[in-house]
Design an enzyme around this catalytic site. Structure first.
Site, short mmCIF file in Angstrom:
data_model
loop_
_atom_site.label_atom_id
_atom_site.label_comp_id
_atom_site.label_asym_id
_atom_site.label_seq_id
_atom_site.Cartn_x
_atom_site.Cartn_y
_atom_site.Cartn_z
N ASP A 1 -19.08 53.20 -120.64
CA ASP A 1 -19.09 54.65 -120.55
C ASP A 1 -20.38 55.04 -119.85
O ASP A 1 -21.29 54.20 -119.68
CB ASP A 1 -19.02 55.23 -121.98
CG ASP A 1 -19.21 56.73 -122.01
OD1 ASP A 1 -18.48 57.42 -121.28
OD2 ASP A 1 -20.10 57.20 -122.74
N ASP B 1 -20.05 55.12 -126.52
CA ASP B 1 -20.83 55.81 -127.54
C ASP B 1 -19.99 56.68 -128.46
O ASP B 1 -20.54 57.28 -129.39
CB ASP B 1 -21.93 56.68 -126.89
CG ASP B 1 -21.36 57.89 -126.13
OD1 ASP B 1 -20.21 57.81 -125.65
OD2 ASP B 1 -22.08 58.90 -126.03
N ASP C 1 -22.24 58.85 -119.76
CA ASP C 1 -23.10 59.79 -120.47
C ASP C 1 -23.29 59.35 -121.92
O ASP C 1 -22.32 59.13 -122.65
CB ASP C 1 -22.48 61.19 -120.46
CG ASP C 1 -22.30 61.73 -119.06
OD1 ASP C 1 -23.30 62.11 -118.44
OD2 ASP C 1 -21.15 61.75 -118.58
#
Length: 233
Positions: free
Chosen positions: A17, A179, A19
């Site tokens: 991922d 995240d 961000d």
């Protein structure tokens, strides 16, 4: 068997991922979101707000930003403000955005081990590539699937699977690093193990999201992948 050999025996592709996992982009996102809100006579959002609003793509982020001030937008209005946001954000997605500690070193190490590396993000592909190139993470990261790259996006597992297909990689030898619950669910649906970082942009702690492993520092990733590889032997 040492960690690198364990990883090579089990994995040949690492997907990330973006961000909250590889990069801290919340300040630049906050500025772009707040620009749009100001244009509509609303107060700005905080950087902390944006960390929670992010993860499902720009349209969801903008919907949450307007909802903070009691504004519920229909789909047409939401699409319009999202286009406004994209114009602001793509004009400067890099000024306040940095890679988290350890990211550059780990990505370089994996490249040295000849692991293929890609990014699967719900951010649009163009600013994602701009950021990765600016931070000198692309290359060695070789491909990016954004929210607009395919007809689907995370948590739909096809987002991951279509990227792997484009990269010429076998899902059985890939792992997803993220995240949020969207990363964990997409990985699970695609049949990939998931490693989550503990510092990301999520309202729920990573430890509660059903990942195969959680790391507290990015330089702990190789050891985590080594343990996953050892456990699957």
């Amino acid at each position: 068997m040492d960690t690198d050999k364990l990883i090579a025996a089990r994995f040949d592709t690492v997907l990330y991922d973006l961000d909250g996992t590889l990069i801290d982009s919340a300040k630049d996102m906050e500025l772009a979101v707040s620009h749009v809100l100001a244009d509509h006579g609303l107060p700005p959002v905080s950087e902390e707000d944006v960390r929670i609003f992010m993860g499902q793509g720009s349209k969801v982020t903008m919907g949450k930003a307007f909802a903070k001030y009691g504004k519920v937008l229909d789909d047409a209005a939401l699409s319009a403000v999202t286009r406004e946001f994209v114009r602001y954000y793509e004009a400067d997605p890099i000024s306040n955005t940095t890679a988290f500690a350890g990211v550059a070193e780990v990505v370089a190490h994996f490249a040295g081990q000849r692991l293929k590396q890609g990014v699967c993000t719900n951010k649009f592909e163009k600013p994602s590539r701009m950021i990765l190139e600016h931070l000198k993470l692309m290359p060695p990261i070789s491909d990016v699937a954004g929210a607009d790259s395919f007809p689907v996006r995370k948590p739909d597992p096809r987002h991951i699977l279509m990227l792997l297909e484009r990269m010429g990689c076998d899902p059985k030898r890939a792992v997803m690093i993220g995240d949020s619950i969207h990363d964990a669910e997409a990985a699970r649906g695609a049949g990939l193990p998931a490693v989550l970082v503990s510092w990301g942009y999520t309202a729920r702690p990573a430890s509660e999201l059903g990942a195969d492993a959680v790391i507290d520092r990015f330089d702990a990733l190789p050891a985590a992948l080594g343990r996953l590889a050892a456990g699957s032997r």
